[in-house]
Enzyme design. Sequence first.
Site, PDB file in Angstrom:
ATOM      1  N   TYR A  93       0.969  -1.426  -0.073  1.00  0.00           N
ATOM      2  CA  TYR A  93       0.075  -0.001  -0.103  1.00  0.00           C
ATOM      3  C   TYR A  93       0.651   1.381   0.092  1.00  0.00           C
ATOM      4  O   TYR A  93       0.498   2.257  -0.549  1.00  0.00           O
ATOM      5  CB  TYR A  93      -1.091   0.051   1.210  1.00  0.00           C
ATOM      6  CG  TYR A  93      -1.954  -1.199   1.255  1.00  0.00           C
ATOM      7  CD1 TYR A  93      -2.890  -1.123   0.144  1.00  0.00           C
ATOM      8  CD2 TYR A  93      -1.883  -2.247   2.214  1.00  0.00           C
ATOM      9  CE1 TYR A  93      -3.816  -2.267   0.122  1.00  0.00           C
ATOM     10  CE2 TYR A  93      -2.749  -3.224   2.109  1.00  0.00           C
ATOM     11  CZ  TYR A  93      -3.725  -3.212   1.070  1.00  0.00           C
ATOM     12  OH  TYR A  93      -4.716  -4.396   1.168  1.00  0.00           O
TER      13      TYR A  93
ATOM     14  N   HIS B 157      -5.424 -17.517   3.613  1.00  0.00           N
ATOM     15  CA  HIS B 157      -5.484 -17.238   5.053  1.00  0.00           C
ATOM     16  C   HIS B 157      -6.709 -17.618   5.688  1.00  0.00           C
ATOM     17  O   HIS B 157      -6.536 -18.271   6.867  1.00  0.00           O
ATOM     18  CB  HIS B 157      -4.900 -15.744   5.308  1.00  0.00           C
ATOM     19  CG  HIS B 157      -3.699 -15.397   4.588  1.00  0.00           C
ATOM     20  ND1 HIS B 157      -2.990 -14.270   4.765  1.00  0.00           N
ATOM     21  CD2 HIS B 157      -2.683 -15.930   3.905  1.00  0.00           C
ATOM     22  CE1 HIS B 157      -1.951 -13.781   4.117  1.00  0.00           C
ATOM     23  NE2 HIS B 157      -1.697 -15.157   3.630  1.00  0.00           N
TER      24      HIS B 157
HETATM   25 MN   MN3 Z   1      -2.958  -9.196   4.425  1.00  0.00          MN
HETATM   26 MN   MN3 Z   2      -3.839 -12.531   5.744  1.00  0.00          MN
END
Ligand code: MN3
Ligand code: MN3
Length: 320
Positions: A102, A196
């Site tokens: 970012y 994840h």
């Molecule tokens: Mn992440």
């Molecule tokens: Mn993650």
Amino acid sequence: MKYSAINWNRMEDDFTKIFWDQNVRQFWVDEEIPLTDDKLDYIALSDEEKYTYERVLGGLTLLDTQQGDIGIPLMSKAINNPHQKSVLSFMGAMEHMHAKSYSSIFSTLCSMDRIDEIFVWIESNDYVQKKANIITKSYESINNKQTLVEAMATSVFLESFLFYSGFFYPLFLSGQGKLMNSGEIINLIIRDEAVHGVYVGILAQQLFSELSMKQQETVYKNIINTLNKLFDNETRYTNDLYSTLNLQDQVHTFIQYNADKAMMNLGFNPYFNVDESKVNPIIINGLRTDTKNHDFFSTKGNGYIKSTKVESLKDTDFDF
Ligand code: MN3
Ligand code: MN3
């Protein structure tokens, strides 16, 4: 006391090696994605659009910072399986990559003064701060199996639900051909967060199944309580961020859709029952990263050409 070393030839579960391999295959580096082409698109945005885009990425930066700094290390510390710890650490390193990416976008698009304003905003926005507080408290409360399951549920909410209020806007823009290179980074991040959320969800489900019925009831109630707290805050956050662009209703639907996905990653029934057909098709299309990764010759959405074998995540990867 004897110290033991990790032995990858004796696995203690039948899924962690698959997730290790998948995480490694998906590895990427932000610096290998050229971003300068986005500059002209950014300049053409209105002041309100620029403001929203920057704040949205700022909020995402905070979530990735927290997950890499606090969430993953505390979950890893609380579990004993060495292979699971390895996968979590790898994921934690990628959270730092996400957070850094970012900043790469910011440095391409914004002046240093504007960048500083984003980070001041992160510290001063009540909703972002409250979200960070709820998450951190959950991780810091880990002291037994129940609180570990609850923290893992919070983690899945972060990975599979909270990120998406932020992903909405870059997906919305890149779906219209704007800021496509930054959009490519967002796609790589979405692909990681998908893995994840599924992985931590499986760990949570395993531990949950080891609890007594009574413990399960309490833990489920606490998880739903956290979901409601986070959702309430997220609704205010998205009103704050998106109402100048009149996108808040679309974002609400989208985060409910993703909260349902998070619940399913945890092995629970969907909570809001918002299906794909209710979400803006531009956004759903943008979520489909699978069509882009294999096409190395098109310039659209294909900044990433690292030689590591890139494979899309398929549902069948998670059939055990
Ligand atoms: Mn992440
Ligand atoms: Mn993650």
